[in-house]
Design a protein around this motif. Structure first.
Motif, PDB file in Angstrom:
ATOM      1  N   LYS A 135       0.838  -1.206   0.000  1.00 36.45           N
ATOM      2  CA  LYS A 135       0.000   0.000   0.000  1.00 36.45           C
ATOM      3  C   LYS A 135       0.870   1.252   0.000  1.00 36.45           C
ATOM      4  CE  LYS A 135      -4.193  -1.743   2.172  1.00 36.45           C
ATOM      5  NZ  LYS A 135      -5.014  -1.775   3.383  1.00 36.45           N
ATOM      6  N   LYS A 136       1.956   1.221   0.790  1.00 38.68           N
ATOM      7  CA  LYS A 136       2.886   2.359   0.811  1.00 38.68           C
ATOM      8  C   LYS A 136       3.523   2.551  -0.554  1.00 38.68           C
ATOM      9  CE  LYS A 136       4.083   1.974   5.673  1.00 38.68           C
ATOM     10  NZ  LYS A 136       5.095   1.537   6.620  1.00 38.68           N
ATOM     11  N   ILE A 137       3.967   1.444  -1.145  1.00 40.79           N
ATOM     12  CA  ILE A 137       4.575   1.513  -2.479  1.00 40.79           C
ATOM     13  C   ILE A 137       3.580   2.098  -3.472  1.00 40.79           C
ATOM     14  CG2 ILE A 137       5.454   0.126  -4.424  1.00 40.79           C
ATOM     15  CD1 ILE A 137       7.428   0.179  -2.146  1.00 40.79           C
ATOM     16  N   ASN A 138       2.344   1.626  -3.413  1.00 44.15           N
ATOM     17  CA  ASN A 138       1.333   2.093  -4.358  1.00 44.15           C
ATOM     18  C   ASN A 138       1.046   3.586  -4.179  1.00 44.15           C
ATOM     19  OD1 ASN A 138      -0.182   1.243  -6.601  1.00 44.15           O
ATOM     20  ND2 ASN A 138      -2.050   1.230  -5.382  1.00 44.15           N
ATOM     21  N   SER A 139       1.095   4.076  -2.960  1.00 44.60           N
ATOM     22  CA  SER A 139       0.859   5.520  -2.765  1.00 44.60           C
ATOM     23  C   SER A 139       1.994   6.332  -3.399  1.00 44.60           C
ATOM     24  CB  SER A 139       0.694   5.854  -1.288  1.00 44.60           C
ATOM     25  OG  SER A 139       1.903   5.727  -0.589  1.00 44.60           O
ATOM     26  N   TYR A 140       3.234   5.840  -3.279  1.00 49.38           N
ATOM     27  CA  TYR A 140       4.352   6.510  -3.960  1.00 49.38           C
ATOM     28  C   TYR A 140       4.181   6.425  -5.471  1.00 49.38           C
ATOM     29  CZ  TYR A 140       6.974   6.682   0.439  1.00 49.38           C
ATOM     30  OH  TYR A 140       7.382   6.940   1.723  1.00 49.38           O
ATOM     31  N   LEU A 141       3.765   5.258  -5.972  1.00 52.37           N
ATOM     32  CA  LEU A 141       3.572   5.100  -7.415  1.00 52.37           C
ATOM     33  C   LEU A 141       2.569   6.115  -7.944  1.00 52.37           C
ATOM     34  CD1 LEU A 141       3.490   1.216  -7.879  1.00 52.37           C
ATOM     35  CD2 LEU A 141       5.241   2.793  -8.710  1.00 52.37           C
ATOM     36  N   LYS A 142       1.434   6.262  -7.259  1.00 49.29           N
ATOM     37  CA  LYS A 142       0.425   7.228  -7.693  1.00 49.29           C
ATOM     38  C   LYS A 142       1.010   8.636  -7.752  1.00 49.29           C
ATOM     39  CE  LYS A 142      -3.559   4.761  -5.849  1.00 49.29           C
ATOM     40  NZ  LYS A 142      -4.595   4.755  -4.811  1.00 49.29           N
ATOM     41  N   GLU A 143       1.725   8.994  -6.688  1.00 50.84           N
ATOM     42  CA  GLU A 143       2.336  10.324  -6.617  1.00 50.84           C
ATOM     43  C   GLU A 143       3.307  10.533  -7.784  1.00 50.84           C
ATOM     44  OE1 GLU A 143       5.592  12.278  -3.633  1.00 50.84           O
ATOM     45  OE2 GLU A 143       3.943  11.175  -2.696  1.00 50.84           O
ATOM     46  N   TRP A 144       4.160   9.543  -8.039  1.00 48.55           N
ATOM     47  CA  TRP A 144       5.164   9.665  -9.100  1.00 48.55           C
ATOM     48  C   TRP A 144       4.547   9.591 -10.487  1.00 48.55           C
ATOM     49  CZ3 TRP A 144       8.592   5.696  -6.150  1.00 48.55           C
ATOM     50  CH2 TRP A 144       9.195   6.342  -5.060  1.00 48.55           C
ATOM     51  N   LEU A 145       3.439   8.851 -10.638  1.00 49.13           N
ATOM     52  CA  LEU A 145       2.742   8.818 -11.920  1.00 49.13           C
ATOM     53  C   LEU A 145       2.123  10.177 -12.229  1.00 49.13           C
ATOM     54  CD1 LEU A 145       1.140   5.288 -11.573  1.00 49.13           C
ATOM     55  CD2 LEU A 145       2.633   5.997 -13.458  1.00 49.13           C
ATOM     56  N   LYS A 154       4.786  12.455 -13.173  1.00 48.65           N
ATOM     57  CA  LYS A 154       5.420  11.982 -14.406  1.00 48.65           C
ATOM     58  C   LYS A 154       6.919  11.768 -14.215  1.00 48.65           C
ATOM     59  CE  LYS A 154       3.822  15.529 -16.275  1.00 48.65           C
ATOM     60  NZ  LYS A 154       3.022  16.630 -16.197  1.00 48.65           N
ATOM     61  N   THR A 155       7.294  11.237 -13.047  1.00 52.59           N
ATOM     62  CA  THR A 155       8.711  11.018 -12.736  1.00 52.59           C
ATOM     63  C   THR A 155       9.093   9.541 -12.695  1.00 52.59           C
ATOM     64  OG1 THR A 155       8.215  11.141 -10.372  1.00 52.59           O
ATOM     65  CG2 THR A 155       8.937  13.176 -11.435  1.00 52.59           C
ATOM     66  N   ILE A 156       8.160   8.644 -12.923  1.00 51.46           N
ATOM     67  CA  ILE A 156       8.468   7.210 -12.902  1.00 51.46           C
ATOM     68  C   ILE A 156       8.775   6.741 -14.328  1.00 51.46           C
ATOM     69  CG2 ILE A 156       6.038   6.525 -13.057  1.00 51.46           C
ATOM     70  CD1 ILE A 156       6.787   4.127 -11.239  1.00 51.46           C
ATOM     71  N   GLN A 157       9.793   5.910 -14.440  1.00 53.29           N
ATOM     72  CA  GLN A 157      10.192   5.382 -15.741  1.00 53.29           C
ATOM     73  C   GLN A 157       9.900   3.893 -15.880  1.00 53.29           C
ATOM     74  OE1 GLN A 157      14.313   6.426 -15.795  1.00 53.29           O
ATOM     75  NE2 GLN A 157      13.871   8.611 -15.779  1.00 53.29           N
ATOM     76  N   LYS A 158      10.063   3.142 -14.792  1.00 55.52           N
ATOM     77  CA  LYS A 158       9.765   1.710 -14.838  1.00 55.52           C
ATOM     78  C   LYS A 158       9.644   1.147 -13.448  1.00 55.52           C
ATOM     79  CE  LYS A 158      13.657   0.888 -17.059  1.00 55.52           C
ATOM     80  NZ  LYS A 158      14.667   0.255 -17.877  1.00 55.52           N
ATOM     81  N   LEU A 159       8.917   0.044 -13.368  1.00 55.74           N
ATOM     82  CA  LEU A 159       8.808  -0.747 -12.159  1.00 55.74           C
ATOM     83  C   LEU A 159       9.290  -2.145 -12.526  1.00 55.74           C
ATOM     84  CD1 LEU A 159       6.211  -0.861  -9.457  1.00 55.74           C
ATOM     85  CD2 LEU A 159       6.592  -2.969 -10.681  1.00 55.74           C
ATOM     86  N   VAL A 160      10.176  -2.700 -11.702  1.00 52.69           N
ATOM     87  CA  VAL A 160      10.739  -4.020 -11.964  1.00 52.69           C
ATOM     88  C   VAL A 160      10.511  -4.895 -10.738  1.00 52.69           C
ATOM     89  CG1 VAL A 160      12.848  -5.320 -12.470  1.00 52.69           C
ATOM     90  CG2 VAL A 160      12.496  -3.062 -13.505  1.00 52.69           C
ATOM     91  N   ILE A 161      10.031  -6.111 -10.973  1.00 48.16           N
ATOM     92  CA  ILE A 161       9.903  -7.107  -9.917  1.00 48.16           C
ATOM     93  C   ILE A 161      10.975  -8.157 -10.182  1.00 48.16           C
ATOM     94  CG2 ILE A 161       8.407  -8.806  -8.808  1.00 48.16           C
ATOM     95  CD1 ILE A 161       6.031  -7.171 -10.058  1.00 48.16           C
ATOM     96  N   ASP A 187      13.007   9.629 -12.156  1.00 46.64           N
ATOM     97  CA  ASP A 187      13.932  10.673 -12.579  1.00 46.64           C
ATOM     98  C   ASP A 187      15.016  10.833 -11.513  1.00 46.64           C
ATOM     99  OD1 ASP A 187      12.270  10.972 -14.735  1.00 46.64           O
ATOM    100  OD2 ASP A 187      11.451  12.914 -14.119  1.00 46.64           O
ATOM    101  N   LYS A 188      16.224  11.177 -11.938  1.00 46.61           N
ATOM    102  CA  LYS A 188      17.374  11.252 -11.026  1.00 46.61           C
ATOM    103  C   LYS A 188      17.206  12.271  -9.907  1.00 46.61           C
ATOM    104  CE  LYS A 188      20.867   9.653 -14.277  1.00 46.61           C
ATOM    105  NZ  LYS A 188      21.367   8.455 -13.671  1.00 46.61           N
ATOM    106  N   ASP A 189      16.498  13.358 -10.155  1.00 47.00           N
ATOM    107  CA  ASP A 189      16.391  14.421  -9.153  1.00 47.00           C
ATOM    108  C   ASP A 189      15.291  14.180  -8.114  1.00 47.00           C
ATOM    109  OD1 ASP A 189      14.353  14.758 -10.974  1.00 47.00           O
ATOM    110  OD2 ASP A 189      14.582  16.931 -11.149  1.00 47.00           O
ATOM    111  N   LEU A 190      14.640  13.031  -8.159  1.00 48.90           N
ATOM    112  CA  LEU A 190      13.564  12.732  -7.227  1.00 48.90           C
ATOM    113  C   LEU A 190      14.128  12.302  -5.871  1.00 48.90           C
ATOM    114  CD1 LEU A 190      10.386  12.393  -7.218  1.00 48.90           C
ATOM    115  CD2 LEU A 190      10.846   9.972  -7.471  1.00 48.90           C
TER     116      LEU A 190
END
Length: 189
Positions: free
Chosen positions: A53-63, A66-73, A145-148
Motif C-alpha cells: 500500500k505504501k509503495i502504491n501511494s508513492y507510485l500514484k504520486e510519481w505517476l 510523471k517522474t516514474i520510468q519503470k517498475l521491476v519485480i 527521474d534522477k532528481d527525485l
C-alpha cells in the motif's frame, strides 16, 4: 443522459490515468479478487499488504508527477541470491499532460480490456517459464527521474539482471497519458 455518462467515461485526466496504472500494479503484485473480468491473487499477509500500500501511494504520486520510468519485480533464490526472473514494466508518460490539460479521450472499457490482455498474458507465462523449485524472495525496483527524493529507508540498487536469460516482450496498455510496456526475463536452464 446515458450519452453524457458514456462520454464522461471516455475522458482520462492525468490523475485518473495515474489511478488506473497504480491499480494495475497493485493487482499485479498483491491481490486475488475479481477485476477486469479475471480472478487475481491477493496476499493475506498483513505486513506485505501494508508495505505494498505504501509503495502504491508513492507510485500514484510519481505517476501524477510523471517522474516514474519503470517498475521491476525481481524474483531471486533465497539461498543463492541468483536472479531467476525479472518482470519489467516500462512507463512512458505524456510529459505535456498536467492538471489543467484537456482530458484525453479513450473509453475506460478499452483501457480495461488492454489491462486484461496484459494480465492474461502474464498468467499464461506459466506455460513457458521454467519451474522454480527453490524458495524465492522478490524485490521491487522503481526507476524514477534522477532528481527525485527517495523515501526514507529506501536505497539505490543495481538493475539485478538475469544471467544467461531469455526475454519475452508482453502486451502493453495505454491510457493516452501513461503507456505501460511489459516484459519478462528468465533464466535459461
Amino acid at each position: 443522459m446515458a450519452g453524457s455518462a458514456t462520454a464522461a467515461k471516455s475522458k482520462i485526466t492525468l490523475k485518473g490515468s495515474a489511478e488506473i496504472v497504480a491499480e494495475f500494479f497493485d493487482f499485479g503484485i498483491n491481490r486475488k479478487e475479481q477485476k477486469y473480468g479475471l480472478t487475481l491473487w491477493v496476499s493475506n499477509d498483513e505486513q506485505l499488504t501494508d508495505y505494498l500500500k505504501k509503495i502504491n501511494s508513492y507510485l500514484k504520486e510519481w505517476l501524477v508527477a510523471k517522474t516514474i520510468q519503470k517498475l521491476v519485480i525481481v524474483i531471486s533464490s533465497l539461498d543463492t541470491q541468483e536472479v531467476i526472473e525479472r518482470w519489467q514494466f516500462d512507463v512512458v508518460c505524456d510529459k505535456t499532460s498536467d492538471d489543467d490539460s484537456k482530458p484525453k479521450e479513450k473509453p475506460l472499457s478499452q483501457i480495461q480490456n488492454e489491462i486484461k490482455d496484459v494480465i492474461r498474458q502474464i498468467v499464461a507465462t506459466v506455460t513457458f517459464l521454467p519451474l522454480i523449485e527453490s524458495t524465492c524472495v522478490f524485490d521491487l525496483l522503481i526507476y524514477t527521474d534522477k532528481d527525485l527524493d527517495t523515501p526514507e529507508n529506501w536505497e539505490e540498487s543495481g538493475p539485478r539482471f538475469v544471467v544467461n536469460s531469455q526475454e519475452v516482450r508482453l502486451k502493453s496498455f495505454n491510457t493516452l497519458i501513461h503507456k505501460v510496456d511489459a516484459a519478462v526475463s528468465y533464466k535459461l536452464n
